[in-house]
Motif scaffolding. Structure first.
Motif, PDB file in Angstrom:
ATOM      1  N   LEU A   1       0.972  -0.901   0.130  1.00 50.34           N
ATOM      2  CA  LEU A   1      -0.039   0.104  -0.087  1.00 50.34           C
ATOM      3  C   LEU A   1       0.975   1.018   0.091  1.00 50.34           C
ATOM      4  N   SER A   2       1.838   1.251   0.975  1.00 50.41           N
ATOM      5  CA  SER A   2       2.751   2.448   1.037  1.00 50.41           C
ATOM      6  C   SER A   2       3.628   2.865  -0.461  1.00 50.41           C
ATOM      7  N   ASP A   3       4.154   1.472  -0.806  1.00 49.25           N
ATOM      8  CA  ASP A   3       4.956   1.739  -2.041  1.00 49.25           C
ATOM      9  C   ASP A   3       3.898   2.200  -3.089  1.00 49.25           C
ATOM     10  N   CYS A   4       2.777   1.745  -3.421  1.00 51.62           N
ATOM     11  CA  CYS A   4       1.899   2.044  -4.487  1.00 51.62           C
ATOM     12  C   CYS A   4       1.690   3.761  -4.548  1.00 51.62           C
ATOM     13  N   THR A   5       1.291   4.004  -3.018  1.00 53.66           N
ATOM     14  CA  THR A   5       1.299   5.497  -2.842  1.00 53.66           C
ATOM     15  C   THR A   5       2.531   6.413  -3.394  1.00 53.66           C
ATOM     16  N   ALA A   6       3.622   5.922  -3.071  1.00 52.29           N
ATOM     17  CA  ALA A   6       4.803   6.584  -3.507  1.00 52.29           C
ATOM     18  C   ALA A   6       5.340   6.519  -5.047  1.00 52.29           C
ATOM     19  N   MET A   7       4.983   5.293  -5.541  1.00 45.57           N
ATOM     20  CA  MET A   7       5.403   4.903  -6.999  1.00 45.57           C
ATOM     21  C   MET A   7       4.412   5.318  -7.974  1.00 45.57           C
ATOM     22  N   LEU A   8       3.198   5.040  -7.757  1.00 50.08           N
ATOM     23  CA  LEU A   8       2.255   5.397  -8.723  1.00 50.08           C
ATOM     24  C   LEU A   8       1.578   6.536  -8.848  1.00 50.08           C
ATOM     25  N   THR A   9       2.458   7.843  -9.047  1.00 51.92           N
ATOM     26  CA  THR A   9       2.197   9.186  -8.798  1.00 51.92           C
ATOM     27  C   THR A   9       1.275   9.452 -10.115  1.00 51.92           C
ATOM     28  N   ASP A  10       1.075   8.760 -11.141  1.00 50.84           N
ATOM     29  CA  ASP A  10       0.448   9.190 -12.480  1.00 50.84           C
ATOM     30  C   ASP A  10      -0.965   8.839 -12.386  1.00 50.84           C
ATOM     31  N   VAL A  11      -1.322   8.069 -11.188  1.00 50.26           N
ATOM     32  CA  VAL A  11      -2.562   7.760 -11.306  1.00 50.26           C
ATOM     33  C   VAL A  11      -3.476   8.603 -10.452  1.00 50.26           C
ATOM     34  N   PRO A  12      -4.769   8.851 -10.728  1.00 52.26           N
ATOM     35  CA  PRO A  12      -5.562   9.898 -10.019  1.00 52.26           C
ATOM     36  C   PRO A  12      -5.648   9.188  -8.578  1.00 52.26           C
ATOM     37  N   GLU A  13      -5.931   9.933  -7.629  1.00 54.53           N
ATOM     38  CA  GLU A  13      -6.175   9.497  -6.219  1.00 54.53           C
ATOM     39  C   GLU A  13      -7.161   8.489  -6.043  1.00 54.53           C
ATOM     40  N   PRO A  14      -8.383   8.706  -6.538  1.00 56.74           N
ATOM     41  CA  PRO A  14      -9.581   8.009  -6.367  1.00 56.74           C
ATOM     42  C   PRO A  14      -9.396   6.329  -6.939  1.00 56.74           C
ATOM     43  N   ASP A  15      -8.707   6.513  -8.061  1.00 56.95           N
ATOM     44  CA  ASP A  15      -8.509   5.386  -8.931  1.00 56.95           C
ATOM     45  C   ASP A  15      -7.481   4.491  -8.090  1.00 56.95           C
TER      46      ASP A  15
ATOM     47  N   LYS B   1      -6.554   4.689  -5.035  1.00 55.67           N
ATOM     48  CA  LYS B   1      -7.069   4.055  -3.750  1.00 55.67           C
ATOM     49  C   LYS B   1      -7.915   2.752  -4.037  1.00 55.67           C
ATOM     50  N   THR B   2      -8.732   2.981  -4.918  1.00 59.11           N
ATOM     51  CA  THR B   2      -9.603   1.832  -5.151  1.00 59.11           C
ATOM     52  C   THR B   2      -8.906   0.451  -5.606  1.00 59.11           C
ATOM     53  N   ALA B   3      -7.692   0.700  -6.628  1.00 57.19           N
ATOM     54  CA  ALA B   3      -6.942  -0.414  -6.918  1.00 57.19           C
ATOM     55  C   ALA B   3      -5.980  -0.934  -5.696  1.00 57.19           C
ATOM     56  N   VAL B   4      -5.406  -0.177  -4.934  1.00 53.47           N
ATOM     57  CA  VAL B   4      -4.678  -0.587  -3.894  1.00 53.47           C
ATOM     58  C   VAL B   4      -5.564  -1.439  -2.866  1.00 53.47           C
ATOM     59  N   LEU B   5      -6.631  -0.734  -2.477  1.00 60.80           N
ATOM     60  CA  LEU B   5      -7.465  -1.540  -1.447  1.00 60.80           C
ATOM     61  C   LEU B   5      -8.189  -2.850  -2.041  1.00 60.80           C
ATOM     62  N   ASP B   6      -8.462  -2.946  -3.332  1.00 56.54           N
ATOM     63  CA  ASP B   6      -8.830  -4.386  -3.853  1.00 56.54           C
ATOM     64  C   ASP B   6      -7.530  -5.132  -3.898  1.00 56.54           C
ATOM     65  N   ALA B   7      -6.396  -4.812  -3.907  1.00 56.15           N
ATOM     66  CA  ALA B   7      -5.302  -5.596  -4.006  1.00 56.15           C
ATOM     67  C   ALA B   7      -4.697  -6.147  -2.592  1.00 56.15           C
ATOM     68  N   VAL B   8      -4.710  -4.823  -1.790  1.00 53.49           N
ATOM     69  CA  VAL B   8      -4.283  -5.236  -0.334  1.00 53.49           C
ATOM     70  C   VAL B   8      -5.474  -6.218   0.276  1.00 53.49           C
ATOM     71  N   CYS B   9      -6.560  -6.114  -0.118  1.00 51.88           N
ATOM     72  CA  CYS B   9      -7.722  -6.710   0.887  1.00 51.88           C
ATOM     73  C   CYS B   9      -7.692  -8.264   0.116  1.00 51.88           C
ATOM     74  N   ALA B  10      -7.429  -8.288  -1.014  1.00 49.44           N
ATOM     75  CA  ALA B  10      -7.257  -9.676  -1.620  1.00 49.44           C
ATOM     76  C   ALA B  10      -6.027 -10.428  -1.013  1.00 49.44           C
ATOM     77  N   THR B  11      -4.936  -9.751  -0.592  1.00 49.43           N
ATOM     78  CA  THR B  11      -3.941 -10.305  -0.111  1.00 49.43           C
ATOM     79  C   THR B  11      -4.170 -10.733   1.127  1.00 49.43           C
ATOM     80  N   LEU B  12      -4.884 -10.040   2.071  1.00 51.98           N
ATOM     81  CA  LEU B  12      -5.305 -10.190   3.290  1.00 51.98           C
ATOM     82  C   LEU B  12      -5.942 -11.529   3.340  1.00 51.98           C
ATOM     83  N   GLY B  13      -6.808 -11.865   2.454  1.00 49.39           N
ATOM     84  CA  GLY B  13      -7.502 -13.163   2.437  1.00 49.39           C
ATOM     85  C   GLY B  13      -8.882 -12.794   3.042  1.00 49.39           C
TER      86      GLY B  13
END
Length: 182
Positions: free
Chosen positions: A154-168, A170-182
């Motif tokens: 999550l932290s890495d994505c906020t720092a590295m994906l600076t070309d992506v609009p914040e709402p998009d 956030k949705t992509a990151v939360l989808d990915a991290v929640c899938a990781t958590l199981g």
């Protein structure tokens, strides 16, 4: 705790310091260069920040304060969200880290800065606290591992994906991290 000046000049110094540190790294960014870029003398810089460490700490302190306050609020029940909703908890954490993504990027470029400022233990404790919020007080090794991957990613994505609009993002990151958590 060091004094944190909130004058316009101190804010300009911090902004230039972040830029210069991003270019050169923490150790190579000199106070003289920072002062020159701001258009002030080195003694004037020292008026606002008593030392190099104080200046660098002032860059990181807002992130430290906000994450600590968020975790304190969630753990104490003062947080208005549902503390059992992993996505909501991680969404609130995303919001804080997104606001301070320039600092996360600096840490990614030079992780030694955490040790230099004695913040490594605090950042490690954030991970432990988040893991407890996500999985309870006695997470399994698999749960701890998933939490580390999710929070770090999550932290890495906020720092590295600076070309992506914040709402998009956030949705992509939360989808990915929640899938990781199981």
């Amino acid at each position: 705790m060091p004094r944190v000046r909130t004058t316009e000049t101190a804010d300009r110094i911090r902004a230039v310091a972040i830029e210069l540190i991003a270019e050169k790294g923490v150790a190579q960014a000199s106070l003289r260069e920072i002062a020159e870029r701001v258009g002030i003398s080195k003694p004037a810089l020292y008026y606002h920040f008593g030392s190099r460490e104080e200046l660098v700490r002032s860059l990181f302190q807002p992130l430290v304060d906000e994450v600590s306050a968020l975790l304190d609020d969630i753990e104490s029940g003062r947080w208005p969200g549902d503390t059992t909703d992993r996505r909501a908890v991680l969404g609130a954490y995303f919001d804080v880290t997104y606001r301070h993504r320039n600092i996360t990027k600096l840490v990614m470029q030079d992780p030694s800065v955490l040790a230099d400022l004695n913040l490594a233990a605090e950042v490690t404790d954030w991970g432990r606290r988040l893991t407890t919020l996500l999985f309870g007080p006695a997470p399994t090794l698999a749960q701890r591992t998933r939490a580390i991957v999710a929070v770090g990613g999550l932290s890495d994505c906020t720092a590295m994906l600076t070309d992506v609009p914040e709402p998009d993002l956030k949705t992509a990151v939360l989808d990915a991290v929640c899938a990781t958590l199981g």
